[in-house]
Design a protein around this motif. Structure first.
Motif, PDB file in Angstrom:
ATOM      1  N   THR A 129      -9.045   5.504 -11.051  1.00 23.83           N
ATOM      2  CA  THR A 129      -7.717   5.112 -11.378  1.00 23.83           C
ATOM      3  C   THR A 129      -7.887   4.371 -13.029  1.00 23.83           C
ATOM      4  N   GLN A 169      -5.292   1.482  -6.759  1.00 26.48           N
ATOM      5  CA  GLN A 169      -4.457   2.912  -6.778  1.00 26.48           C
ATOM      6  C   GLN A 169      -3.546   3.099  -7.860  1.00 26.48           C
ATOM      7  N   GLU A 170      -3.390   2.016  -8.577  1.00 30.38           N
ATOM      8  CA  GLU A 170      -2.112   2.085  -9.518  1.00 30.38           C
ATOM      9  C   GLU A 170      -2.652   0.983 -10.829  1.00 30.38           C
ATOM     10  N   GLY A 198      -1.605   6.494  -1.142  1.00 31.25           N
ATOM     11  CA  GLY A 198      -2.324   6.766  -2.408  1.00 31.25           C
ATOM     12  C   GLY A 198      -3.883   6.583  -1.941  1.00 31.25           C
ATOM     13  N   CYS A 199      -4.541   5.517  -2.488  1.00 31.08           N
ATOM     14  CA  CYS A 199      -5.753   5.623  -2.330  1.00 31.08           C
ATOM     15  C   CYS A 199      -6.323   4.782  -0.946  1.00 31.08           C
ATOM     16  N   CYS A 220      -9.450   8.154  -6.397  1.00 32.49           N
ATOM     17  CA  CYS A 220      -8.901   6.519  -6.552  1.00 32.49           C
ATOM     18  C   CYS A 220      -9.613   5.903  -7.367  1.00 32.49           C
ATOM     19  N   SER A 271      -5.992   9.968  -3.337  1.00 29.87           N
ATOM     20  CA  SER A 271      -7.087   9.099  -2.765  1.00 29.87           C
ATOM     21  C   SER A 271      -8.462   9.594  -2.906  1.00 29.87           C
ATOM     22  N   ARG A 296       0.825  -1.081  -0.039  1.00 34.09           N
ATOM     23  CA  ARG A 296      -0.102  -0.042  -0.079  1.00 34.09           C
ATOM     24  C   ARG A 296       0.836   1.398   0.068  1.00 34.09           C
TER      25      ARG A 296
END
Ligand code: AMP
Ligand code: MG
Length: 359
Positions: free
Chosen positions: A62, A39-40, A32-33, A59, A56, A3
């Motif tokens: 994404t 998140q990616e 991030g989220c 997200c 966040s 994370r």
């Protein structure tokens, strides 16, 4: 994926010679989220990997952002690839010495920027370096089995020279026969900018777009912190030498000799060629730069890799928001930064950066 940590690694799907194309700095830090959405998002494009990360608050978009970027990057790849015979770039190269060719906005924008960096770098950055790049075994060329003769280097060097690119409106001429434009040092950064513009047009505010180590970020991962990027140790790719704190809209790029190279005898030859000598650049292990756009960062990092610290530092200072971290190719490791990097670069433990004089 851990994370809050964004990591690029691995090999691209379609590089010749089995050379890894990811010339990567490293990872993003920061939360991030916080929601369950990914998140990616990563995908393969332009011979390397791309990824998109959203802050966040957004997200859950994404996947949508990644899809938009993949579409744009593939569109640009179809026009600017040296590997595709039907790309606009290949058609331009095929007509070298044969008069003007009408080109689209992407190719034109790349050439305009390339000419600017050709001038700024005193010819160290030269997109007509294609014949030399191929001669040393990159961009689709066959790797030589022995060191190339001075005669062949000189003959190939005569085919190189960005000043023989003529731009008139939407027409371009390559004035020498056998010229080859290779946009490998600039097009990925350009594609990142195009994606960022498109995402912002569609309401995205907090995100990072990364294409093979060319990154640009907007907003923040979350309200309390900014995007941070780890700068990879070129000698220990799993370690970082420090972090960069990135403001809204800032772009980062890295050029290095540690991912893409060929061995000729026991000499390691980097994929970046000095157009002034015709030889693969030696002396620098990695250069990471900041600039106001990803296209400029991409061109700048390649330019500085060729120019080295002293000359390169001056070019970085001539670019809006330009700054650089240099790691020379020698031991023990040294880290040099331009004065404008002092407030942005947070050195990792045991790393004591030295500031390059501006004079
Ligand atoms: P980068 O990884 O952005 O530094 O770009 C490296 C790529 O740029 C190489 O793989 C070549 O395609 C191209 N290239 C190599 N040498 C030069 C140079 N001196 N000027 C401009 N592009 C170059
Ligand atoms: Mg570059």
């Amino acid at each position: 994926m851990k994370r809050g940590i964004f990591m690029m690694a691995g090999r691209p799907p379609c590089r010749p010679l089995g050379i890894a194309a990811i010339l990567m700095l490293a990872f993003f830090m920061g939360e991030g989220c916080r929601r369950s959405a990914p998140q990616e998002e990563r995908f393969a494009v332009m011979g390397t990997f791309a990824s998109v990360m959203a802050g966040s608050d957004e997200c859950d978009r994404t996947a949508e952002y990644a899809q938009i970027c993949a579409g744009k990057m593939r569109e640009i790849e179809a026009q600017l690839s040296l590997y595709r015979k039907d790309s606009e770039l290949s058609r331009l190269n095929a007509r070298a010495g044969m008069g003007p060719v009408r080109v689209g906005a992407h190719l034109r924008a790349n050439l305009v920027l390339a000419l600017r960096f050709g001038e700024l770098s005193g010819g160290a950055f030269d997109v007509t370096v294609g014949p030399l790049v191929k001669m040393w075994g990159f961009s689709g060329g066959t790797s030589p089995t022995a060191w190339v003769s001075t005669e062949r280097i000189e003959a190939t060097r005569r085919r190189v020279g960005y000043r023989r690119i003529r731009l008139q409106g939407d027409e371009v001429s390559l004035e020498g026969t056998n010229m080859v434009v290779d946009l490998g040092g600039i097009a990925k950064g350009y594609a990142v900018d195009v994606c960022c513009d498109e995402l912002r047009r569609r309401g995205a505010r907090n995100f990072v777009v990364n294409l093979g180590g060319n990154m640009r970020c907007f907003g923040r991962p979350e309200a309390s912190r900014s995007w941070q990027i780890g700068v990879q140790n070129p000698f220990q790719p799993h370690e970082v030498i420090g972090r960069l704190d990135l403001g809204d809209g800032m772009a980062v790029a890295t050029s290095g000799n540690y991912e893409r190279f060929v061995m000729i005898g026991d000499r390691r030859c980097a994929h970046i060629i000095d157009p002034r000598t015709g030889l693969p650049v030696e002396g620098m292990a990695g250069v990471t730069v900041l600039a106001a756009t990803a296209a400029e960062a991409d061109a700048l990092s390649t330019s500085l890799f060729v120019l080295g610290m002293e000359e390169g530092g001056k070019v970085a200072a001539a670019i809006t928001n330009g700054a650089a971290v240099f790691v020379p190719d020698r031991q023990p490791m040294e880290v040099w930064i331009t004065p404008s990097m002092t407030n942005v670069f947070q050195a990792g433990s045991g790393v004591v950066p030295r500031v390059i004089s501006n004079r």
